[in-house]
Design a protein around this motif. Sequence first.
Motif, PDB file in Angstrom:
ATOM      1  N   GLY A 293     111.423  28.920 -10.529  1.00  0.00           N
ATOM      2  CA  GLY A 293     110.188  29.701 -10.599  1.00  0.00           C
ATOM      3  C   GLY A 293     109.013  28.971  -9.988  1.00  0.00           C
ATOM      4  N   LEU A 294     108.912  27.671 -10.265  1.00  0.00           N
ATOM      5  CA  LEU A 294     107.832  26.875  -9.679  1.00  0.00           C
ATOM      6  C   LEU A 294     107.910  26.866  -8.159  1.00  0.00           C
ATOM      7  N   ALA A 295     109.128  26.707  -7.641  1.00  0.00           N
ATOM      8  CA  ALA A 295     109.303  26.672  -6.191  1.00  0.00           C
ATOM      9  C   ALA A 295     109.006  28.027  -5.556  1.00  0.00           C
ATOM     10  N   GLN A 296     109.486  29.092  -6.183  1.00  0.00           N
ATOM     11  CA  GLN A 296     109.314  30.425  -5.603  1.00  0.00           C
ATOM     12  C   GLN A 296     107.840  30.845  -5.563  1.00  0.00           C
ATOM     13  N   HIS A 297     107.071  30.451  -6.563  1.00  0.00           N
ATOM     14  CA  HIS A 297     105.677  30.912  -6.657  1.00  0.00           C
ATOM     15  C   HIS A 297     104.668  29.866  -6.185  1.00  0.00           C
ATOM     16  N   LEU A 298     105.151  28.768  -5.622  1.00  0.00           N
ATOM     17  CA  LEU A 298     104.249  27.710  -5.163  1.00  0.00           C
ATOM     18  C   LEU A 298     103.301  28.216  -4.083  1.00  0.00           C
ATOM     19  N   GLY A 299     103.836  28.925  -3.100  1.00  0.00           N
ATOM     20  CA  GLY A 299     102.998  29.409  -2.000  1.00  0.00           C
ATOM     21  C   GLY A 299     101.890  30.328  -2.473  1.00  0.00           C
ATOM     22  N   ASP A 300     102.220  31.239  -3.403  1.00  0.00           N
ATOM     23  CA  ASP A 300     101.221  32.175  -3.917  1.00  0.00           C
ATOM     24  C   ASP A 300     100.132  31.462  -4.723  1.00  0.00           C
ATOM     25  N   SER A 301     100.463  30.285  -5.274  1.00  0.00           N
ATOM     26  CA  SER A 301      99.540  29.568  -6.159  1.00  0.00           C
ATOM     27  C   SER A 301      98.714  28.506  -5.445  1.00  0.00           C
ATOM     28  N   PHE A 302      98.997  28.272  -4.166  1.00  0.00           N
ATOM     29  CA  PHE A 302      98.357  27.176  -3.442  1.00  0.00           C
ATOM     30  C   PHE A 302      96.840  27.303  -3.406  1.00  0.00           C
ATOM     31  N   ALA A 303      96.314  28.519  -3.402  1.00  0.00           N
ATOM     32  CA  ALA A 303      94.868  28.708  -3.348  1.00  0.00           C
ATOM     33  C   ALA A 303      94.173  28.123  -4.575  1.00  0.00           C
ATOM     34  N   TYR A 389     109.753  13.065   1.487  1.00  0.00           N
ATOM     35  CA  TYR A 389     108.867  13.129   2.651  1.00  0.00           C
ATOM     36  C   TYR A 389     109.654  13.152   3.962  1.00  0.00           C
ATOM     37  N   ASP A 390     110.912  12.712   3.915  1.00  0.00           N
ATOM     38  CA  ASP A 390     111.714  12.671   5.142  1.00  0.00           C
ATOM     39  C   ASP A 390     112.081  14.064   5.637  1.00  0.00           C
ATOM     40  N   ALA A 391     112.233  14.997   4.724  1.00  0.00           N
ATOM     41  CA  ALA A 391     112.608  16.363   5.111  1.00  0.00           C
ATOM     42  C   ALA A 391     111.933  17.357   4.183  1.00  0.00           C
ATOM     43  N   PRO A 392     110.608  17.518   4.290  1.00  0.00           N
ATOM     44  CA  PRO A 392     109.891  18.406   3.369  1.00  0.00           C
ATOM     45  C   PRO A 392     110.314  19.863   3.516  1.00  0.00           C
ATOM     46  N   ASN A 393     110.460  20.510   2.374  1.00  0.00           N
ATOM     47  CA  ASN A 393     110.849  21.922   2.350  1.00  0.00           C
ATOM     48  C   ASN A 393     109.587  22.762   2.135  1.00  0.00           C
ATOM     49  N   ARG A 394     108.951  23.162   3.229  1.00  0.00           N
ATOM     50  CA  ARG A 394     107.715  23.942   3.145  1.00  0.00           C
ATOM     51  C   ARG A 394     107.921  25.387   3.599  1.00  0.00           C
ATOM     52  N   ALA A 395     109.153  25.835   3.570  1.00  0.00           N
ATOM     53  CA  ALA A 395     109.434  27.218   3.966  1.00  0.00           C
ATOM     54  C   ALA A 395     108.687  28.190   3.068  1.00  0.00           C
ATOM     55  N   GLY A 396     107.944  29.101   3.681  1.00  0.00           N
ATOM     56  CA  GLY A 396     107.220  30.113   2.929  1.00  0.00           C
ATOM     57  C   GLY A 396     105.929  29.633   2.303  1.00  0.00           C
ATOM     58  N   LEU A 397     105.492  28.408   2.631  1.00  0.00           N
ATOM     59  CA  LEU A 397     104.251  27.885   2.072  1.00  0.00           C
ATOM     60  C   LEU A 397     103.122  27.996   3.096  1.00  0.00           C
ATOM     61  N   ASN A 405      94.692  31.577   0.766  1.00  0.00           N
ATOM     62  CA  ASN A 405      93.896  32.660   0.169  1.00  0.00           C
ATOM     63  C   ASN A 405      94.533  34.017   0.416  1.00  0.00           C
ATOM     64  N   ASP A 406      95.094  34.194   1.605  1.00  0.00           N
ATOM     65  CA  ASP A 406      95.730  35.474   1.941  1.00  0.00           C
ATOM     66  C   ASP A 406      96.983  35.711   1.092  1.00  0.00           C
ATOM     67  N   MET A 407      97.798  34.666   0.935  1.00  0.00           N
ATOM     68  CA  MET A 407      98.996  34.800   0.107  1.00  0.00           C
ATOM     69  C   MET A 407      98.624  35.092  -1.343  1.00  0.00           C
ATOM     70  N   PHE A 408      97.606  34.425  -1.842  1.00  0.00           N
ATOM     71  CA  PHE A 408      97.139  34.646  -3.211  1.00  0.00           C
ATOM     72  C   PHE A 408      96.701  36.100  -3.395  1.00  0.00           C
ATOM     73  N   ALA A 409      95.942  36.610  -2.417  1.00  0.00           N
ATOM     74  CA  ALA A 409      95.408  37.971  -2.514  1.00  0.00           C
ATOM     75  C   ALA A 409      96.506  39.023  -2.525  1.00  0.00           C
ATOM     76  N   LYS A 410      97.610  38.773  -1.824  1.00  0.00           N
ATOM     77  CA  LYS A 410      98.671  39.759  -1.687  1.00  0.00           C
ATOM     78  C   LYS A 410      99.785  39.618  -2.739  1.00  0.00           C
ATOM     79  N   SER A 411      99.725  38.586  -3.541  1.00  0.00           N
ATOM     80  CA  SER A 411     100.837  38.253  -4.434  1.00  0.00           C
ATOM     81  C   SER A 411     100.924  39.161  -5.661  1.00  0.00           C
ATOM     82  N   ALA A 412     102.069  39.777  -5.851  1.00  0.00           N
ATOM     83  CA  ALA A 412     102.307  40.568  -7.063  1.00  0.00           C
ATOM     84  C   ALA A 412     102.389  39.656  -8.284  1.00  0.00           C
ATOM     85  N   PHE A 413     102.917  38.453  -8.105  1.00  0.00           N
ATOM     86  CA  PHE A 413     103.008  37.478  -9.194  1.00  0.00           C
ATOM     87  C   PHE A 413     101.609  37.112  -9.700  1.00  0.00           C
ATOM     88  N   ILE A 414     100.686  36.836  -8.796  1.00  0.00           N
ATOM     89  CA  ILE A 414      99.322  36.472  -9.172  1.00  0.00           C
ATOM     90  C   ILE A 414      98.643  37.624  -9.915  1.00  0.00           C
TER      91      ILE A 414
END
Length: 450
Positions: A293-303, A389-397, A405-414
């Motif tokens: 859950g933390l990983a899936q919603h990280l991008g929406d919460s970055f703002a 740090y050698d292979a960061p997983n930033r897919a979808g972030l 801000n845009d991801m936060f605004a559009k997020s159903a989770f938020i």
Amino acid sequence: MAQLLNILTKNFPHMETITAMFADSNGIMRGKLLPADTLPKLIKEGILLPASVFGTDATGESVAETGLVWDTGDRDYPFIPVADSFHTLDDEGRNIACLIQMMESDGTPHQLDPRGILETVIARINGMGIYPVIAPELEFYLIDRKLNDGMGQYAPIPVTGEVQPTNQIYGIEAFDEFADVINDIHRTCIHAGVKADTAITEYGRGQYEINILHNKDALRAADEAALLRYHTRRVARRHGIDATFMGKPFADDTGSGFHLHVSLWDDQGNNLMAEQDGADPVSNPALRHAVGGLAQHLGDSFAVFSPNANAWRRIAPGHYAPVDKSWGVNNRTVNFRIPAGSKSARRIEHRAASADINPYLTTALILSAMVDGISNKITPPAMTEKNAYDAPNRAGLPATWAEANDMFAKSAFIKDWLGAEYAKVYVATKEYERLTFDQTITPLEWKWYR
């Protein structure tokens, strides 16, 4: 109500002023200074302030685009004191302080106040038979009160007048150089009801971390995080220096983070994060799903986790600021860390947030993501066992503040957990701040491009 008044008048017989304060959406303390004779009214009715205070940017500018200023006539709402937050600001008890919270007219928590949002999130989670236990950690720098050509400077060591020459992680001598300040911060926090625990020197020069003891009352723990920041700056200034919780105050030193340790418990007193006796910690499905859950919603919460331009400078590999979807056991390069220790203390340490966040919003999003992960059995990414740090997983972030801000605004989770109205207000505020920042001409541009 009468009982609280009696307790306060007995505990603070020399009271002269009351500072009634709250953390705005930026985590900045705002409020009013009241004379002592208004205490009965404060306890009974609270004080009136406009909801637009939660639509201000970091400079204090009220953002009209939030719809909270002109559209509503800048309407007032009652702010009620938090009963267990009263504390003295001096040894004589002449000046006291308390936290206040914006309420609806029917007495329910207003959903534009981050504290009220967290209170509602906790009640929702408790209704699912889940009870969080949290422990915040905050990093900060001691700095000179004077700027040098508009830039911050490391605080001079009181005895020598020089700055610390090197990084001294966990250094005892480096701690001793500012021991009077740190110990005074600790004493002040204890008087304020903040359960400040361990204090250490961090990786940066003049950088420190103070931990707050784990608490079954997650709302109170977030209160203590807000108070810790407030009192750290007050005490530092009393010593002739200052403190900053900026995410990245110095380009060549590590940033400062807000780390939150979280475990979730059921109504039988069982730690849902704990594995079976003798088993691997990651064998527990609930823990894995919480990480998912933390990983899936990280991008929406970055703002919220990186809420301003400077916080985005903290996002750099190799500086203990993991901001990807990595997780692992006893590994400080990952974002979602499972600390070593006994299974009874099994927990997740969330390491993504900058130190200058709003602690209520950050805590609300972390708890919501973990519970959503468990409820929906979200599968986490592959676990990291070496250097994340050698292979960061930033897919979808998001890669920028604008994208966040845009991801936060559009997020159903938020919208589900923080509320659609608050999501709109927060994004309007942060976009105004971002655009204002981007449009500012800096001295470096004149230096480079004239």
